[in-house]
Design a protein around this motif. Structure first.
Motif, mmCIF file in Angstrom:
data_model
loop_
_atom_site.group_PDB
_atom_site.id
_atom_site.type_symbol
_atom_site.label_atom_id
_atom_site.label_comp_id
_atom_site.label_asym_id
_atom_site.label_seq_id
_atom_site.Cartn_x
_atom_site.Cartn_y
_atom_site.Cartn_z
ATOM 1 N N LEU A 1 0.858 -1.193 0.000
ATOM 2 C CA LEU A 1 0.000 0.000 0.000
ATOM 3 C C LEU A 1 0.887 1.233 0.000
ATOM 4 N N SER A 2 0.585 2.139 -0.933
ATOM 5 C CA SER A 2 1.508 3.255 -1.108
ATOM 6 C C SER A 2 1.271 4.313 -0.036
ATOM 7 N N HIS A 3 2.336 4.765 0.514
ATOM 8 C CA HIS A 3 2.300 5.791 1.543
ATOM 9 C C HIS A 3 3.703 6.353 1.656
ATOM 10 N N LEU B 1 2.220 9.267 8.941
ATOM 11 C CA LEU B 1 2.280 8.824 7.553
ATOM 12 C C LEU B 1 1.610 9.843 6.651
ATOM 13 N N GLN B 2 2.127 9.940 5.454
ATOM 14 C CA GLN B 2 1.443 10.757 4.461
ATOM 15 C C GLN B 2 0.801 9.826 3.444
ATOM 16 N N ILE B 3 -0.440 10.121 3.108
ATOM 17 C CA ILE B 3 -1.168 9.285 2.155
ATOM 18 C C ILE B 3 -1.770 10.188 1.104
ATOM 19 N N LYS B 4 -1.741 9.756 -0.130
ATOM 20 C CA LYS B 4 -2.270 10.577 -1.216
ATOM 21 C C LYS B 4 -3.786 10.624 -1.130
ATOM 22 N N PRO B 5 -4.378 11.740 -1.536
ATOM 23 C CA PRO B 5 -5.836 11.836 -1.418
ATOM 24 C C PRO B 5 -6.573 10.738 -2.171
ATOM 25 N N GLN B 6 -6.064 10.342 -3.331
ATOM 26 C CA GLN B 6 -6.810 9.326 -4.094
ATOM 27 C C GLN B 6 -6.735 7.952 -3.450
ATOM 28 N N TRP C 1 -6.664 7.590 -0.114
ATOM 29 C CA TRP C 1 -6.983 7.698 1.299
ATOM 30 C C TRP C 1 -8.205 6.871 1.699
ATOM 31 N N TYR C 2 -9.231 6.866 0.858
ATOM 32 C CA TYR C 2 -10.431 6.154 1.317
ATOM 33 C C TYR C 2 -10.170 4.658 1.445
ATOM 34 N N SER C 3 -9.506 4.066 0.450
ATOM 35 C CA SER C 3 -9.283 2.619 0.537
ATOM 36 C C SER C 3 -8.348 2.290 1.692
ATOM 37 N N ILE C 4 -7.344 3.116 1.916
ATOM 38 C CA ILE C 4 -6.441 2.836 3.035
ATOM 39 C C ILE C 4 -7.168 3.031 4.361
ATOM 40 N N ALA C 5 -8.106 3.983 4.406
ATOM 41 C CA ALA C 5 -8.875 4.163 5.644
ATOM 42 C C ALA C 5 -9.667 2.901 5.959
ATOM 43 N N VAL C 6 -10.283 2.332 4.945
ATOM 44 C CA VAL C 6 -11.038 1.099 5.179
ATOM 45 C C VAL C 6 -10.100 -0.005 5.659
ATOM 46 N N ILE C 7 -8.922 -0.096 5.030
ATOM 47 C CA ILE C 7 -7.954 -1.130 5.425
ATOM 48 C C ILE C 7 -7.500 -0.909 6.863
ATOM 49 N N LEU C 8 -7.265 0.362 7.233
ATOM 50 C CA LEU C 8 -6.833 0.639 8.599
ATOM 51 C C LEU C 8 -7.925 0.297 9.601
ATOM 52 N N VAL D 1 -13.999 10.293 5.275
ATOM 53 C CA VAL D 1 -13.994 9.001 5.951
ATOM 54 C C VAL D 1 -15.180 8.885 6.902
ATOM 55 N N PHE D 2 -16.195 9.692 6.633
ATOM 56 C CA PHE D 2 -17.399 9.619 7.475
ATOM 57 C C PHE D 2 -17.962 8.199 7.521
ATOM 58 N N TRP D 3 -17.907 7.506 6.428
ATOM 59 C CA TRP D 3 -18.527 6.177 6.392
ATOM 60 C C TRP D 3 -17.648 5.122 7.042
ATOM 61 N N VAL D 4 -16.444 5.514 7.443
ATOM 62 C CA VAL D 4 -15.588 4.594 8.198
ATOM 63 C C VAL D 4 -15.644 4.925 9.681
ATOM 64 N N TRP D 5 -15.377 6.185 9.995
ATOM 65 C CA TRP D 5 -15.467 6.639 11.393
ATOM 66 C C TRP D 5 -16.502 7.753 11.423
ATOM 67 N N LYS D 6 -17.645 7.481 11.978
ATOM 68 C CA LYS D 6 -18.749 8.453 11.964
ATOM 69 C C LYS D 6 -18.399 9.725 12.746
ATOM 70 N N SER D 7 -17.485 9.610 13.696
ATOM 71 C CA SER D 7 -17.199 10.773 14.539
ATOM 72 C C SER D 7 -16.496 11.887 13.762
ATOM 73 N N VAL D 8 -16.133 11.652 12.550
ATOM 74 C CA VAL D 8 -15.435 12.675 11.793
ATOM 75 C C VAL D 8 -16.411 13.693 11.198
#
Lengths: 158, 219
Positions: free
Chosen positions: A14-16, A29-34, A36-43, A100-107
């Motif tokens: 996973l690129s970072h 870590l720095q993650i590219k915007p494109q 970010w969503y998939s890596i958020a789900v993975i995290l 990432v609202f759909w991953v962590w609602k508190s955001v």
């Protein structure tokens, strides 16, 4: 120097980019915007089930905008939970970051505040609108190139 | 400011009042071509004074633009009779548009000068209530100066969205203008005002600022 999560991400291809550690020793870590969503789900699947804070800032005049996420892995019986800080940088011309609202609602409100103050539009956020400033406000107050309008306020009253 | 998103403003050159309602209303208003009289008493005779304005013919506007030195003459709306207090409809989100600071209250509504009926459905008009707390001593002439500056600003902001932000820009500019008048000695504090806190700076006796002495941020 590579952190634990960075090594894990490398192992899974996973690129970072590792930005080292902050003053508390939290891996950054720095993650590219494109990505970010998939890596958020993975995290999230990895175990980071708690988003401790989300914030955003203007990196430099005319430079990039950054959206910062602090993630924590909460488990029973752990007194030093794993933490990570993710930074997503985006150009100020077209600042779009997947929400990432759909991953962590508190955001929810925190992304709205970042939108309000810096104009980063979080894609797929369910109700992205101004939260602190009036809805008709023009401009993004926390950007470094923002010029405050010359509104009248009482300063001289005795 | 984005020009004319969703019919919120005038596209044509001239209007005095920011126009919020749809095209049809705008056209209806363009029929009124003659200048109207000020629809309210002046501030020194009444608790507050109103100036309500409306559209005028485009050619008149063009002529005015050619002579920028001359103060813009206010174009008040004609007084209306039997005004009822009405709120905005639900289709506008019952929005309340105003900019209120101590000396300048601007409402996107028609306010009847006598009965104070408050018709918010007439959003093509802006009403200015000047100094409702009577902090300054106003004469007819100084009132008219403020009114014409109001008219000038409205013409300047034509095409902008009718939002609180725009109204606040207009209101703030008028407040700065009033402060400039005070610094030049054109108006004075009303010493019989109910609240004497000199909200635009302590009074000075015996001299007025010259233009070059006014701090730059107030100009």
């Amino acid at each position: 120097m590579q952190g634990r999560l960075s090594a894990w991400l490398v192992k899974h291809g996973l690129s970072h980019r590792s930005l080292g550690f902050d003053y508390q020793g939290t891996e950054t870590l720095q993650i590219k915007p494109q990505d970010w969503y998939s890596i958020a789900v993975i995290l999230y699947v990895y175990g980071y089930n708690y988003l401790r804070s989300q914030c955003a800032y203007d990196v430099a005049p005319g430079g990039l905008l950054a959206s910062v996420y602090h993630l924590t892995r909460i488990e029973y019986g752990v007194d030093q939970p794993e933490e990570v800080c993710i930074k997503v940088f985006v150009s100020r011309k077209n600042p779009r970051i997947p929400s990432v609202f759909w991953v962590w609602k508190s955001v929810d409100f925190q992304e709205r505040e970042s939108y309000d103050m810096l104009g980063i539009s979080y894609e797929n956020h369910p109700r992205l609108k101004r939260i602190l400033m009036p809805e008709s406000w023009i401009g993004w107050p926390l950007r470094k190139d923002y010029i405050a309008p010359n509104f009248y306020e009482i300063q001289d009253a005795h | 400011m984005a020009a004319g998103l969703n019919a919120s403003y005038m596209a044509s050159t001239n209007f005095s009042m920011v126009n919020f309602s749809g095209e049809s209303t705008r056209k209806a208003l363009l029929m009124h071509r003659k200048p109207f009289t000020v629809s309210a008493q002046q501030a020194d005779t009444q608790d507050y004074s109103l100036k309500v304005e409306e559209k005028e013919e485009e050619t008149v506007q063009k002529e005015e633009e050619k002579q920028p030195k001359v103060m813009k003459s206010p174009r008040p709306v004609e007084p209306q009779t039997n005004v009822k207090s009405k709120n905005m409809g639900i289709e506008f989100g019952s929005e309340w548009l105003s900019s209120t600071t101590r000396h300048v209250r601007i409402y996107a509504a028609y306010i009847d000068p006598e009965t104070c009926a408050f018709d918010q459905t007439q959003t093509d008009k802006l009403t200015l209530i000047l100094d409702p707390t009577d902090e300054f001593v106003w004469t007819e002439e100084t009132c008219n100066q403020v009114y014409s500056y109001f008219q000038e600003l409205i013409d300047h902001y034509e095409g902008a969205d009718l939002t609180e932000y725009t109204l606040r820009l207009i209101g703030s500019d008028i407040e700065h203008y009033i402060r400039k008048m005070l610094y030049r000695g054109e108006i004075q504090y009303n010493m019989n005002a109910r609240v004497l806190n000199f909200s635009m700076g302590k009074p000075r006796v015996g001299f007025a600022y010259n233009d070059d002495q006014i701090p730059e941020e107030y100009l």
